[in-house]
Scaffold this active site. Structure first.
Site, PDB file in Angstrom:
ATOM      1  N   ASP A   1      -2.875   2.437  -6.054  1.00  0.00           N
ATOM      2  CA  ASP A   1      -1.785   2.462  -5.082  1.00  0.00           C
ATOM      3  C   ASP A   1      -1.756   1.256  -4.153  1.00  0.00           C
ATOM      4  O   ASP A   1      -1.100   1.291  -3.119  1.00  0.00           O
ATOM      5  CB  ASP A   1      -1.869   3.738  -4.240  1.00  0.00           C
ATOM      6  CG  ASP A   1      -3.130   3.805  -3.387  1.00  0.00           C
ATOM      7  OD1 ASP A   1      -4.127   3.151  -3.748  1.00  0.00           O
ATOM      8  OD2 ASP A   1      -3.125   4.509  -2.368  1.00  0.00           O
ATOM      9  N   GLU A   2      -2.395   0.165  -4.538  1.00  0.00           N
ATOM     10  CA  GLU A   2      -2.555  -0.944  -3.596  1.00  0.00           C
ATOM     11  C   GLU A   2      -2.719  -2.246  -4.360  1.00  0.00           C
ATOM     12  O   GLU A   2      -3.419  -2.303  -5.369  1.00  0.00           O
ATOM     13  CB  GLU A   2      -3.781  -0.673  -2.724  1.00  0.00           C
ATOM     14  CG  GLU A   2      -4.055  -1.655  -1.635  1.00  0.00           C
ATOM     15  CD  GLU A   2      -5.314  -1.298  -0.870  1.00  0.00           C
ATOM     16  OE1 GLU A   2      -5.591  -1.986   0.128  1.00  0.00           O
ATOM     17  OE2 GLU A   2      -6.031  -0.351  -1.265  1.00  0.00           O
TER      18      GLU A   2
ATOM     19  N   ASP B   1       0.859  -1.179   0.000  1.00  0.00           N
ATOM     20  CA  ASP B   1       0.000   0.000   0.000  1.00  0.00           C
ATOM     21  C   ASP B   1       0.900   1.235   0.000  1.00  0.00           C
ATOM     22  O   ASP B   1       1.708   1.420   0.916  1.00  0.00           O
ATOM     23  CB  ASP B   1      -0.892  -0.013   1.245  1.00  0.00           C
ATOM     24  CG  ASP B   1      -2.026   0.993   1.170  1.00  0.00           C
ATOM     25  OD1 ASP B   1      -2.191   1.626   0.110  1.00  0.00           O
ATOM     26  OD2 ASP B   1      -2.736   1.149   2.178  1.00  0.00           O
TER      27      ASP B   1
END
Length: 370
Positions: free
Chosen positions: A103-104, A9
């Site tokens: 983003d993860e 993350d």
């Protein structure tokens, strides 16, 4: 063989990109989002968080808490480009990569492509390469299933790495507050507290029958996760019935313009996820708007078109049209949500006819990223 799962993350992703690209913002409290009285914070930098600034917070409230807060307009095209760099690193590390957003992602590194000998070393190398390539930091969680890896990645943010081994899982989960369990939201956590269930140990003492009676089908999920059981594989090609995003507001909205701005950001989140699925999903023909009022009554509005919706602009525009059909006179809004369904394959442009059961995805919008 026991799986080796990493959850990665990025730390305050949007804000971190802005601080990287604009040196005068470094070390200062930054919020990505609209700065007007009707604006909303998308992501806050770590310098802003000690003041209580969080994602989904009205901008006026954020400024009140942090008078020196600097607002920056989002640049989603830049965030997507950086995301592609990060994703390339993920695929260097693992054959099985399941992106959750820009983003993860989850990585299954049971098959150690880099032959480093452990998932922890792989996670360290992923973090190193991300920083070397992008100048940004990421936090990672390592464990034997997705649920535990997700929880682990939140433990030492920012720029953290946390490992939950099989022998440690039971005691870790028993000590964990129920509100820290991924999948237990604020409303459910408050209800659990009212029932004097405050930790994993308290939850574990409940029978599966009791949890199912109190919470329905999700009660079985609670019963399993508190015991560290999660058999979900990392699936890079999962087909979903729908992709959606929603936001519950810390203070109810009353202004139409503020709601329109939120719909625009929800649409960006949906586009992010559609792009994260790479070539497997080309959009959806049905758009649904969800509105929950301050008194907790709820309604939905939807429409279906022959042309799939796949861009944020098209999704937002359609969402605003649906919102204009809703009665907002003298009513405040607690939650807004958008979802696209009737998904089509980007390759075939035909409806996906074999959705995986239980694969509706609703993203809690713009988590306090990182």
């Amino acid at each position: 063989m026991m799986r080796k799962i990493i959850h990665v993350d990025m730390d305050a992703f949007y804000a971190a990109v802005e601080q990287r690209d604009h040196p005068h913002l470094r070390g200062k409290p930054v919020a990505v989002g609209g700065s007007s009285q009707r604006g909303v914070v998308a992501t806050a930098s770590y310098e802003a968080r000690p003041f209580g600034v969080r994602s989904a917070m009205p901008s006026w409230q954020a400024i009140r808490r942090c008078p020196d807060l600097i607002f920056v307009k989002p640049r989603f095209e830049v965030y997507r480009a950086v995301s592609q760099q990060i994703r390339a690193i993920f695929h260097e590390a693992a054959d099985l990569v399941e992106p959750l957003s820009l983003d993860e992602a989850y990585l299954d590194v049971t098959n150690d492509k880099w032959q480093l000998g452990s998932a922890t070393l792989v996670a360290q190398e992923v973090k190193r390469r991300i920083h070397e390539t992008t100048g940004l930091t990421a936090s990672a969680g390592v464990s034997y299933n997705k649920f535990l890896a997700k929880i682990a990645s939140d433990q030492r943010k920012p720029n953290g790495l946390f490992v939950i081994t099989p022998p440690e899982a039971e005691s870790f989960l028993e000590a964990l507050p129920v509100e820290k369990f991924h999948g237990i939201g604020k409303v459910t956590a408050a209800r659990l507290h009212q029932m004097n269930l405050r930790t994993g140990a308290d939850l574990k003492a409940c029978t599966e029958a009791d949890l199912t009676r109190w919470f329905g089908k999700v009660g079985k999920f609670y019963y399993q996760i508190v015991r560290g059981v999660d058999e979900r594989p990392v699936n890079p090609n999962r087909i979903r019935k729908s992709v959606g995003a929603e936001r519950t507001f810390s203070q109810n909205l009353t202004q139409l313009e503020a709601m329109k701005e939120v719909l625009g950001q929800l649409a960006e989140r949906i586009e992010d996820h559609l792009q994260a699925k790479e070539a497997t999903v080309g959009g959806g023909r049905t758009l649904t708007l969800k509105v929950r009022y301050g008194d907790f009554t709820q309604l939905t509005r939807s429409f279906t078109d022959t042309t799939p919706l796949h861009t944020a602009a098209a999704i937002a525009q359609a969402g605003v049209r649906l919102l204009q059909e809703v009665d907002l006179q003298e009513r405040d809004v607690r939650l807004l949500g958008l979802s696209v369904s009737n998904l089509v394959s980007e390759a075939s442009a035909l409806p996906e006819d074999q959705p995986t059961p239980g694969t509706q995805l609703v993203l809690p919008f713009l988590k306090a990223s990182g």
